[in-house]
Write an enzyme that holds these catalytic residues in place. Structure first.
Site, short mmCIF file in Angstrom:
data_model
loop_
_atom_site.label_atom_id
_atom_site.label_comp_id
_atom_site.label_asym_id
_atom_site.label_seq_id
_atom_site.Cartn_x
_atom_site.Cartn_y
_atom_site.Cartn_z
N ASP A 245 9.21 32.13 -45.54
CA ASP A 245 8.70 33.07 -44.52
C ASP A 245 9.56 33.09 -43.26
O ASP A 245 9.28 33.87 -42.34
CB ASP A 245 7.25 32.71 -44.15
N LYS B 66 -1.86 31.94 -39.33
CA LYS B 66 -2.36 33.01 -40.20
C LYS B 66 -2.72 32.48 -41.58
O LYS B 66 -3.83 32.72 -42.08
CB LYS B 66 -1.29 34.09 -40.33
N ASN B 67 -1.80 31.75 -42.20
CA ASN B 67 -2.04 31.38 -43.59
C ASN B 67 -3.10 30.30 -43.74
O ASN B 67 -3.63 30.10 -44.83
CB ASN B 67 -0.72 30.96 -44.27
N ARG C 268 0.08 42.49 -38.97
CA ARG C 268 -0.67 41.67 -39.92
C ARG C 268 -0.66 40.20 -39.53
O ARG C 268 -1.55 39.45 -39.88
CB ARG C 268 0.08 41.72 -41.24
N ARG D 225 4.33 39.08 -57.42
CA ARG D 225 3.60 37.90 -56.96
C ARG D 225 2.45 37.60 -57.91
O ARG D 225 1.30 37.94 -57.65
CB ARG D 225 3.12 38.11 -55.52
N CYS E 57 1.79 42.13 -48.70
CA CYS E 57 3.23 42.38 -48.68
C CYS E 57 3.80 42.24 -50.09
O CYS E 57 3.64 41.20 -50.73
CB CYS E 57 3.93 41.38 -47.75
#
Ligand code: UD1
Length: 421
Positions: free
Chosen positions: A307, A22-23, A400, A122, A117
């Protein structure tokens, strides 16, 4: 609104194939805007964050073609807007990469502040510090960032990050790609997806060296050409399945992984008593009997990933003895899931940035709520391991970042349903 209903207590057995990271995907897809031509990207996960991102890109004039499942072609020859749709941008975190790519290719960008999220405050000050060092004027409003060239124009520069930031490292790499001169990022993050982004860009003709170390150098080039690239497997998705087997018990071959990326996670699961066998591109995990307590401190890569904090916390909640879990990246992350785990019988005491977890023989099913992506993944693991039925609300967070989670877990013998209200 949909929810997951899990009847726990079944061990997991069989094989699961991990999707693209994903990232990495959420950086590589916007990075295709740097290429005035066609990029074919393979191993793209079908998750909601990627779908939103592709909608944003299409809306900006990128031609997006879904060639087959997991394969997307992006043609950014005719990008028409440097002002991505703010409503879509606010739906996800990684939309901040549009700032770097638009600045680099068009010298300007007007991008809403990202959503995603919110398990902690952040900030993106390090991203903006990088853009300023590259010669950009940064005009911030309450919910927008506007970028345009400063009086000396855009140019390479030396940037030392004040905090090790994955997002800032990637955003500055992207911004520097088409800006003349050499850029050096010091105190860069070293996550596998940073190396993946650099490999993608280099495949398209960029000059990036040092990705994966704390000093990354980018020599700006005039243009990037199209090409084909395959995204690496998802370290955190793989870690989540490994933690699920550790917690629920069983014997599973986790396929399509890069075992080296998993060392920081598998070493902890081994310490806790799971058996882990590494192969070239897969990992077998066998978990029998009760896990043992351990100590985990989250750190930037190659440390234990933040994570995976919530998922390992579930393992600790079922281990014998008292475990300590210290969060060094996002201190408020515990609040996203610990009270939900407590509803399932976990004993967790939060003391500043450390959670002290007293392992229980069992967790029990309960109705719980996911408050962010990884918190939701942890609740799924807890539900799989618990006695009785667990109902998880707010599963859009989970979707997600986890492709086909129901299908993958069901194939391992889990009893999990997605129920539409
Ligand atoms: C990325 C990941 C996220 C992961 C996190 C840490 C994506 C889309 N998301 O988020 O899943 O949890 O890395 O591995 O890839 N910081 C600042 N100023 C900044 C940027 C960050 O102070 O400008 C701080 C953050 O508050 C945090 C730390 O630096 O304490 C690390 O954040 P960062 O690595 O930037 O996280 P993200 O890139 O947002």
């Amino acid at each position: 609104m949909a929810r997951y209903e899990i009847t726990g207590g079944q061990p997991l057995n069989g094989e699961v194939t991990i999707s693209g990271a994903k990232n990495a995907a959420v950086a590589i897809l916007p990075a295709a805007v740097l290429v005035a031509g066609k990029c074919r990207v393979e191993n793209v996960p079908d998750i909601s964050d990627v779908r939103i991102l592709l909608d944003i890109l299409e809306d900006m004039g990128v031609q997006v073609t879904h060639v087959e499942p997991g394969v997307v072609e992006l043609d950014s020859t005719n990008v028409t807007s440097t002002h991505p749709n703010p409503d879509l941008v606010r739906k996800m975190r990684a939309s901040y990469y549009l700032m770097g790519v638009l600045l680099s290719r068009f010298g300007e960008a007007s991008v809403a502040l990202p959503g995603g999220c919110n398990f902690a405050s952040r900030p993106i000050d390090q991203h903006l510090k990088g853009f300023r060092a590259l010669g950009a004027e940064v005009a911030e409003t309450e919910d927008y960032v506007n970028l345009f060239p400063g009086p000396d124009g855009l140019h390479g520069s030396r940037i030392s990050l004040d905090v090790v930031s994955v997002g800032a490292t990637m955003n500055i790499i992207m911004a520097a790609c088409l800006i003349p001169g050499q850029t050096v990022i010091e105190n860069a993050a070293k996550e596998p997806h940073i190396v993946d982004l650099a490999n993608f860009l280099n495949t398209m003709g960029a000059h990036i060296s040092g990705a994966g170390t704390d000093t990354v150098k980018i020599r700006g080039v005039e243009k990037l050409r199209g090409g084909t690239y395959t995204i690496i497997p998802d370290q955190i998705e793989a870690g989540t399945y490994l933690a699920a087997v550790a917690a629920a018990g069983g014997n599973v071959l986790v396929k399509n992984v890069i075992p080296k990326h998993m060392d920081c996670i598998t070493s902890k699961l081994q310490e806790m008593g799971a058996r882990v066998l590494n192969y070239d591109d897969s990992i077998r995990i066998i978990s029998e009997g009760r896990l043992r307590n351990t100590t985990v401190k989250t750190r930037p890569y190659p440390g234990f990933p933040t994570d995976m904090q919530a998922q390992i916390c579930v393992c600790m909640s079922l281990a014998s003895g008292v475990s300590r879990l210290t969060e060094n990246v996002y201190e408020t992350r515990f609040f996203g899931y610990c009270s939900e785990l407590q509803n399932m019988g976990a004993e967790i005491l939060i003391n500043g940035k450390t959670a002290i977890v007293t392992g229980q023989e069992k967790l029990r099913g309960a109705s719980v709520t996911a408050h962010d992506l990884r918190a939701g993944a942890a609740l799924v693991i807890a539900g799989l391991a618990a006695e009785g039925v667990t109902r998880i609300r707010n599963i859009h967070f989970v979707e997600r970042g986890y492709e086909n989670i129901i299908h993958k877990l069901t194939a391992l013998g889990a009893r999990i349903d997605r129920v539409e209200d």
